[in-house]
Design a protein around this motif. Structure first.
Motif: not given
Length: 307
Positions: A196-199, A232-235, A267-275
């Motif tokens: 569980c995390f606060l997304d 990642a979303l924050t980044r 985290v890097d790959v997730y950040a690119a995914l959110f882009a």
């Protein structure tokens, strides 16, 4: 109720809570699932969250009660009606935590203040991580099974959805690189457990006043999966909405989480995914500078060395 003017209805609802007619009612623009207003009286302000679909907020009160019991600073609920009995929408009235979203404060915060905020946010995530593991993955009220059977399945869905309209902006070469990095990340993704995390504690929902964190808001759901997703979303949000000068904050989130090399890469790959989803919004809003920054950082995040 015959009055169909939204602001008039919100004024009436706010007056019931404040005890008198509000001096001002302001529609807040930084939200997606709900229509949210700030209503100010002579000595206090309240937040009115509304939605024509009451299911969106069905777990909010229980989520907030659970998080408050764990010591996480969430606002108190002052009134609510999820059955649309008296107004043509479900609503929840909350006390207002003084301050602004982190997005509005970050540009003026010192590195020491960013560090302090990152430490607090990570402490909240560690507390949330002690909630019993989920039965599946994804966004749901606390304790309910998520809609995805695995974290890989959730990531595959996000890969499809985030670039459904922005694929042409990104181009085939960068999309192929993203898919390659996701494929390389597959063993890591397969090992993710439903923690569980606060997304949505990103550059919104973290309330800061004069550089100091005062509380956190918006808990219709939590997420079960990889807690690094929120970093990642924050980044990505910082690159899009503020600029690279504020990325120190996400560096501190990573440091406080104690990430190893594999986790940093995730985290890097997730950040690119959110882009992908951010690029779509940039094109809609006519913001070529933010679009340029996102594409530049997407290349960095997907490079061999990452960030």
């Amino acid at each position: 109720m015959t009055d169909s003017n939204p602001e008039s209805l919100i004024r009436r609802l706010a007056a019931e809570t404040l005890g008198s007619e509000p001096e001002s009612v302001e529609r807040m623009t930084f939200g997606h699932r709900n229509v949210v207003y700030r209503a100010s009286g002579a000595d206090r302000s309240i937040i009115v969250r509304t939605n024509t679909d009451p299911a969106v907020m069905r777990g909010t009160a229980d989520n907030m009660a659970d998080l408050r019991e764990l010591g996480i600073p969430v606002p108190r609920i002052l009134a609510s009606d999820l059955h649309s009995g008296r107004y043509p929408f479900a609503y929840m009235v909350l006390e207002e935590i003084p301050g602004r979203d982190l997005r509005d404060e970050l540009p003026d915060m010192t590195e020491a203040q960013m560090t302090a905020a990152a430490e607090q946010v990570v402490s909240f995530q560690r507390v949330a991580g002690r909630i019993p593991r989920g039965e599946a993955f994804g966004w749901v009220p606390i304790g309910e099974p998520g809609p995805f059977r695995s974290w890989n399945e959730l990531i595959a869905r996000d890969r499809q959805d985030h670039f459904a309209r922005s694929g042409k902006i990104v181009g085939e070469k960068l999309l192929a690189l993203l898919d390659d990095r996701l494929q390389r990340l597959n063993p890591y993704l397969a090992a993710v457990e439903p923690i569980c995390f606060l997304d949505d504690l990103t550059i919104k929902n973290v309330i800061v006043e004069r550089g100091e964190l005062r509380g956190i808001v918006d808990f219709d759901t939590v997420c079960y999966g990889d807690p690094l997703y929120f970093i990642a979303l924050t980044r990505t949000a910082i690159v899009c909405d503020i600029g690279e000068q504020a990325l120190f904050y996400t560096d501190e989130l990573c440091r406080c989480m104690g990430l190893d090399e594999a986790q940093q890469r995730a985290v890097d790959v997730y950040a690119a995914l959110f882009a992908g989803s951010f690029l779509d919004t940039c094109r809609e809003n006519g913001d070529p500078e933010a679009e340029r920054r996102l594409l530049e950082y997407m290349e960095k995040w997907l490079g061999e060395g990452g960030t």
